[in-house]
Design a protein around this motif. Structure first.
Motif, PDB file in Angstrom:
ATOM      1  N   THR A  63      74.410  65.697  69.874  1.00  0.00           N
ATOM      2  CA  THR A  63      73.428  64.681  69.548  1.00  0.00           C
ATOM      3  C   THR A  63      72.096  65.360  69.275  1.00  0.00           C
ATOM      4  O   THR A  63      71.987  66.585  69.324  1.00  0.00           O
ATOM      5  CB  THR A  63      73.304  63.651  70.693  1.00  0.00           C
ATOM      6  OG1 THR A  63      72.505  62.557  70.269  1.00  0.00           O
ATOM      7  CG2 THR A  63      72.684  64.275  71.930  1.00  0.00           C
ATOM      8  N   ASP A  64      71.078  64.549  68.992  1.00  0.00           N
ATOM      9  CA  ASP A  64      69.729  65.089  68.851  1.00  0.00           C
ATOM     10  C   ASP A  64      68.853  64.509  69.951  1.00  0.00           C
ATOM     11  O   ASP A  64      69.278  63.651  70.740  1.00  0.00           O
ATOM     12  CB  ASP A  64      69.153  64.800  67.462  1.00  0.00           C
ATOM     13  CG  ASP A  64      69.121  63.312  67.128  1.00  0.00           C
ATOM     14  OD1 ASP A  64      69.027  62.479  68.054  1.00  0.00           O
ATOM     15  OD2 ASP A  64      69.195  62.965  65.938  1.00  0.00           O
ATOM     16  N   GLU A  66      66.363  62.488  69.946  1.00  0.00           N
ATOM     17  CA  GLU A  66      66.061  61.057  69.862  1.00  0.00           C
ATOM     18  C   GLU A  66      67.196  60.201  70.410  1.00  0.00           C
ATOM     19  O   GLU A  66      66.965  59.179  71.066  1.00  0.00           O
ATOM     20  CB  GLU A  66      65.777  60.681  68.411  1.00  0.00           C
ATOM     21  CG  GLU A  66      65.377  59.222  68.230  1.00  0.00           C
ATOM     22  CD  GLU A  66      65.054  58.886  66.786  1.00  0.00           C
ATOM     23  OE1 GLU A  66      64.820  57.694  66.501  1.00  0.00           O
ATOM     24  OE2 GLU A  66      65.048  59.809  65.944  1.00  0.00           O
ATOM     25  N   GLU A  67      68.430  60.630  70.169  1.00  0.00           N
ATOM     26  CA  GLU A  67      69.586  59.848  70.592  1.00  0.00           C
ATOM     27  C   GLU A  67      70.087  60.216  71.985  1.00  0.00           C
ATOM     28  O   GLU A  67      70.962  59.540  72.528  1.00  0.00           O
ATOM     29  CB  GLU A  67      70.724  60.022  69.580  1.00  0.00           C
ATOM     30  CG  GLU A  67      70.431  59.427  68.212  1.00  0.00           C
ATOM     31  CD  GLU A  67      70.242  57.917  68.291  1.00  0.00           C
ATOM     32  OE1 GLU A  67      70.971  57.269  69.079  1.00  0.00           O
ATOM     33  OE2 GLU A  67      69.380  57.395  67.561  1.00  0.00           O
ATOM     34  N   TYR A  70      70.332  57.517  74.795  1.00  0.00           N
ATOM     35  CA  TYR A  70      71.346  56.498  74.549  1.00  0.00           C
ATOM     36  C   TYR A  70      72.750  57.054  74.761  1.00  0.00           C
ATOM     37  O   TYR A  70      73.651  56.336  75.210  1.00  0.00           O
ATOM     38  CB  TYR A  70      71.188  55.947  73.131  1.00  0.00           C
ATOM     39  CG  TYR A  70      69.798  55.401  72.892  1.00  0.00           C
ATOM     40  CD1 TYR A  70      69.396  54.187  73.447  1.00  0.00           C
ATOM     41  CD2 TYR A  70      68.872  56.135  72.142  1.00  0.00           C
ATOM     42  CE1 TYR A  70      68.106  53.707  73.254  1.00  0.00           C
ATOM     43  CE2 TYR A  70      67.589  55.655  71.935  1.00  0.00           C
ATOM     44  CZ  TYR A  70      67.214  54.450  72.497  1.00  0.00           C
ATOM     45  OH  TYR A  70      65.940  53.972  72.311  1.00  0.00           O
ATOM     46  N   LEU A  71      72.926  58.345  74.456  1.00  0.00           N
ATOM     47  CA  LEU A  71      74.220  58.968  74.726  1.00  0.00           C
ATOM     48  C   LEU A  71      74.457  59.054  76.229  1.00  0.00           C
ATOM     49  O   LEU A  71      75.556  58.733  76.714  1.00  0.00           O
ATOM     50  CB  LEU A  71      74.279  60.362  74.095  1.00  0.00           C
ATOM     51  CG  LEU A  71      75.543  61.172  74.406  1.00  0.00           C
ATOM     52  CD1 LEU A  71      76.796  60.442  73.944  1.00  0.00           C
ATOM     53  CD2 LEU A  71      75.463  62.561  73.763  1.00  0.00           C
TER      54      LEU A  71
END
Length: 224
Positions: A63-64, A66-67, A70-71
């Protein structure tokens, strides 16, 4: 005489005939071995890390920054823990979207209390691609060693490419040997004499590794 004095006495007697001008140990051992096996780009090194982590039965996510919150929220929701353990220096935004009650790493926590916590979220010091190994050094975003051994589910965040090295020699150059180093290659597992594999005996039964790219405000514990 204590056992310590007895052992040290034996060492001194064994070294008694060694000349003072003898070749120092660090020079006496040939260290011309390869520092890494083959030449790889940064992307290939990260891919190799992911491949070897999965080979050790770790669950790998990418993921990055920013995400990432949420992950982590989704991974915890899938496990459904009531409590999640967090080190004192874990970036708060990592857990900003997660719902479980957070339990903070405290010196006074007993093993019985830690056993009630189902999941733990940490960073790492670095990760080694060739061996699929995560190294924790007790930094602010990792906490005490025991918090990653007692809970049954460990989510470990690795910043790529900053925290990824190709080989063990490269890792040793960046680690502080005076720190409490924990080397993790997959979830805890052992086999009995009949080679029946049992997971979760000496640590987490489930290890999830998040490879996060891009800017990530983490507590950096890698030395070098």
């Amino acid at each position: 005489m204590s056992s310590r004095d007895l052992i040290l006495g034996r060492v001194r007697r064994a070294l008694a005939d060694v000349p003072r001008d003898d070749t120092p140990y660090e020079q006496a051992i040939e260290r011309g071995y390869l520092r890494e096996h083959g030449g790889r780009s940064v992307e290939q090194t990260v891919d190799l890390l992911a491949e070897n982590l999965a080979d050790y039965r770790a669950i790998v996510h990418r993921t990055d920054a920013e995400e990432l919150p949420y992950l982590i929220m989704r991974l915890l929701a899938e496990r459904g823990p009531q409590y999640v353990l967090v080190p004192p220096g874990l970036p708060p935004e990592w857990m900003s979207a997660a719902d479980p009650t957070r339990v903070h790493d405290r010196a006074v926590s007993t093993p019985h209390e830690l056993d009630k916590v189902e999941s733990v979220v940490t960073g790492c010091a670095l990760a080694i691609a060739e061996t699929g190994t995560l190294v924790l050094d007790g930094g602010p975003d990792q906490g005490r060693r025991r918090i990653t051994l007692v809970p049954d589910h460990h989510i470990c965040v690795v910043r790529v490419p900053d925290q990824v090295v190709s080989s063990v020699p490269q890792a040793l150059e960046r680690l502080d040997p005076t720190r409490p180093l924990t080397w993790i290659s997959g979830p805890s597992a052992t086999s009995d004499i009949e080679l029946d594999r049992v997971e979760g005996v000496h640590g987490p039964r489930t290890l999830e590794v998040v490879l996060v790219s891009g800017e990530c405000s983490c507590a950096v514990s890698v030395r070098g």
